[in-house]
Design an enzyme around this catalytic site. Sequence first.
Site, PDB file in Angstrom:
ATOM      1  CG  ASP A  95     -33.210 -44.385  58.224  1.00  0.00           C
ATOM      2  OD1 ASP A  95     -33.590 -43.525  57.418  1.00  0.00           O
ATOM      3  OD2 ASP A  95     -32.274 -45.175  57.987  1.00  0.00           O
ATOM      4  CG  HIS A 146     -36.032 -47.589  56.650  1.00  0.00           C
ATOM      5  ND1 HIS A 146     -34.808 -47.817  56.066  1.00  0.00           N
ATOM      6  CD2 HIS A 146     -35.818 -47.761  57.985  1.00  0.00           C
ATOM      7  CE1 HIS A 146     -33.914 -48.109  56.993  1.00  0.00           C
ATOM      8  NE2 HIS A 146     -34.503 -48.099  58.164  1.00  0.00           N
ATOM      9  CG  HIS A 241     -32.223 -44.031  63.562  1.00  0.00           C
ATOM     10  ND1 HIS A 241     -30.888 -43.731  63.423  1.00  0.00           N
ATOM     11  CD2 HIS A 241     -32.457 -45.133  62.800  1.00  0.00           C
ATOM     12  CE1 HIS A 241     -30.337 -44.605  62.599  1.00  0.00           C
ATOM     13  NE2 HIS A 241     -31.257 -45.467  62.205  1.00  0.00           N
TER      14      HIS A 241
HETATM   15 ZN   LIG Z   1     -33.714 -48.602  60.049  1.00  0.00          ZN
END
Ligand SMILES: [Zn+2]
Length: 285
Positions: A95, A146, A241
């Site tokens: 992400d 996202h 991430h």
């Molecule tokens: Zn995020």
Amino acid sequence: MLVEREADTAVASANQGYPWKPTPAVRLSMLLHAAAVATVAMQPALWPWALGAVAANNLLLTAAVFWPRGRVLGANLVRLPAAAAERKEVSLTFDDGPDPEVTPRVLDLLDRHQAKASFFCIGEKAAAYPHIVREIVRRGHSIENHSHRHSNAFAFYGLFRLKRELESAQAVVAGITGRAPRFFRAPMGLRSPLLDPVLAQCGLRYVSWTRRGLDVMHRDPERVLQRLASGLAAGDILLLHDNGYSRTRDGTPVVLAVLPELLDRIQAKGLRLVTLVAASYGTSS
Ligand SMILES: [Zn+2]
């Protein structure tokens, strides 16, 4: 001219929407709101009861917002489909990218293990680093949605703003890669009760995770690795991430400190890392 062509590409590669089917909880909630309005219209003196019922209902819906892996507010992919699990597939998802420092190094680590992953990009960042987005796709990974701006208030947006957030990111990615994302994950995993019909309009499927590393909170790579690797099994969806916000004590982005060992362990278990698209649709694009 270029802008027009990009817009055409975006439209041509947009997903087909699908009919929205509210979950039983959302259906019940809509009925309750309608019943409260009808009650007050017919018996104005009952307004405190109607208001209390609506407030209690909204409190429950708000609780569901803070349950990222829940299915109260709509369908939610928390594991890969059974067929993918049978094929011993696992999906690694990243992400908050793309990031000019971290993402290219993540791509190199994945290549070394012949692993494919899904990158849930922020629309604004994708627009800022289109060459990285193209490189992600060139190496066989998929780009997913996202949101466009990754706002902390995303879960509390109204329908119009939710639609704008999803559609803007769809258009940016489709304009760069020629393919619109098929999956969506809300910022911080906090999902608005109003998101589901917007997902249906955009032809997007909602994804959370089986296990997440919490790599943006922990600076200790060992702890992140344990969260992801203990109990790891076929069909898992893992979340990390690639934004580089969290660093180890020597300044290495935590995700880069975790990935080599994580990829080794996944491979040692005989599991195959594939994109969410490949796992769900049996195709790489
Ligand atoms: Zn995020």
